[in-house]
Design an enzyme around this catalytic site. Structure first.
Site, PDB file in Angstrom:
ATOM      1  CG  HIS A 133      -1.010  40.416   1.643  1.00 36.48           C
ATOM      2  ND1 HIS A 133      -2.162  40.671   0.927  1.00 36.48           N
ATOM      3  CD2 HIS A 133      -0.238  39.615   0.855  1.00 36.48           C
ATOM      4  CE1 HIS A 133      -2.094  40.050  -0.245  1.00 36.48           C
ATOM      5  NE2 HIS A 133      -0.946  39.414  -0.308  1.00 36.48           N
ATOM      6  CG  PHE A 185      -6.680  27.868  -2.094  1.00 34.99           C
ATOM      7  CD1 PHE A 185      -5.958  27.462  -0.975  1.00 34.99           C
ATOM      8  CD2 PHE A 185      -8.026  28.160  -1.937  1.00 34.99           C
ATOM      9  CE1 PHE A 185      -6.559  27.346   0.266  1.00 34.99           C
ATOM     10  CE2 PHE A 185      -8.637  28.056  -0.692  1.00 34.99           C
ATOM     11  CZ  PHE A 185      -7.901  27.646   0.415  1.00 34.99           C
ATOM     12  CG  LEU A 224     -19.188  45.373  13.658  1.00 37.26           C
ATOM     13  CD1 LEU A 224     -20.117  45.803  12.521  1.00 37.26           C
ATOM     14  CD2 LEU A 224     -17.925  46.228  13.654  1.00 37.26           C
ATOM     15  CG  ASP A 250      -8.236  44.448  -6.002  1.00 34.31           C
ATOM     16  OD1 ASP A 250      -7.266  43.695  -5.794  1.00 34.31           O
ATOM     17  OD2 ASP A 250      -8.615  44.765  -7.142  1.00 34.31           O
ATOM     18  N   GLY A 251      -5.874  45.474  -3.961  1.00 31.81           N
ATOM     19  CA  GLY A 251      -4.768  46.399  -4.172  1.00 31.81           C
ATOM     20  C   GLY A 251      -3.597  46.262  -3.219  1.00 31.81           C
ATOM     21  CD  GLU A 310     -11.697  32.730  -7.602  1.00 32.53           C
ATOM     22  OE1 GLU A 310     -11.728  33.224  -6.446  1.00 32.53           O
ATOM     23  OE2 GLU A 310     -12.720  32.296  -8.179  1.00 32.53           O
TER      24      GLU A 310
END
Length: 309
Positions: A52, A84, A148, A35-36, A82
């Protein structure tokens, strides 16, 4: 000079957290709500796509840190259902970035040298075709790796995931003869997005909000995952923040193990007061479920009760 001093302090703090982390076992599966990005971009005077892109660079670093720390599975909440609803001028550059990064990760030497498997989870069919093709490429290129697993949550929503699984189970009961009494947790789990994801041990959320946003409810809530909320925006997330999250998990895990041990000792004490032979049977089962330290405490309590007989 101030920058060098700060850098030295950060390295020293990292070493301290590393040493503290060596005391207990780390999480096998870390899930992160990134987030952020947009708020970071605004704070820098940039548009959302720049945030981004900065966040994507953090993603590369975090995957390397997790591998270094022995994390076996990392899930990143990259694009929710959400998302979208965001305007096309923000959504489309984000799709472009996801597409580019999937190809880039799939071809990166560090991914192949590190045996990192890339896997997408979510309602993938809702994504643009170009992103779906990038998903297929990344998954195929890394399918045989197992050191991983990097899960990229795309078009993901926890409620939607559970709803779809419930519908699939209902269809199997109605049309395939599945006995409702045979609907087990495993039966539901294999119908979740893209097959098996191991239980989540630790959820981290960046950006200051303290909520888990419908993220991996089956695998996180069902496993009582530890949660670590931190203030930095995702592009600012550091190795120190990751180590603090792992320390939170270890502290919670140690407290939980102490509680389990205390309850086991109390149970053996209560049963031994009535029937010592039955207490021995119960103690044997409990020792199999507890860590070595807890098993020793149960054995010591049984011996103490035996001595008082």
């Amino acid at each position: 000079m101030l920058r060098r001093a700060r850098s030295g302090f950060v390295r020293a703090y990292e070493r301290l957290l590393h040493r503290e982390g060596e005391v207990g076992e780390g999480p096998s599966h870390v899930a992160i709500i990134q987030d952020g990005n947009r708020r970071y971009a605004r704070s820098q005077g940039d548009d959302a796509p720049e945030g981004h892109r900065a966040g994507a660079r953090t993603t590369e670093q975090v995957s390397e840190w997790c591998k270094e720390l022995g994390v076996e599975e990392l899930t990143l909440y990259t694009f929710s259902t959400e998302n979208f609803e965001r305007p096309p001028e923000e959504r489309e550059p984000l799709f472009d970035l996801i597409e580019d990064k999937l190809y880039e990760f799939a071809d990166a030497e560090r991914v192949h040298d590190g045996n990192i498997r890339i896997r997408a989870i979510g309602d993938i069919e809702r994504l643009p075709e170009r992103v779906r093709e990038a998903v297929d490429y990344a998954e195929a290129r890394t399918a045989d790796y197992d050191e991983l697993t990097l899960n990229v949550a795309l078009a993901y929503g926890g409620r939607n995931e559970l709803l779809r699984a419930a519908r699939d189970v209902a269809t199997a009961v109605k049309e395939e003869g599945l006995d409702p009494e045979e609907v087990t947790a495993e039966e539901v789990e294999r119908r979740l997005y893209r097959g098996s994801v191991r239980d989540v041990d630790l959820i981290i959320r960046t950006g200051g909000d303290e909520r888990t946003s419908n993220f991996l409810p089956w695998h996180a809530n069902g496993n009582e995952a530890a949660v670590y909320f931190c203030a930095p925006y995702w592009p600012e997330f550091s190795k120190v923040d990751l180590l603090r999250g792992i320390r939170t998990y270890q502290s919670r895990e140690a407290s939980w193990q102490r509680t389990r041990t205390e309850r086991a000792v109390a149970l053996v004490r209560a049963i031994a007061g009535v029937e010592l032979e039955e207490a021995s049977t119960v103690a044997a089962r409990l020792r199999e479920q507890l860590p070595s330290g807890g098993a020793k405490q149960v054995s010591a309590e049984l011996e103490r009760q035996d001595a008082t007989e």
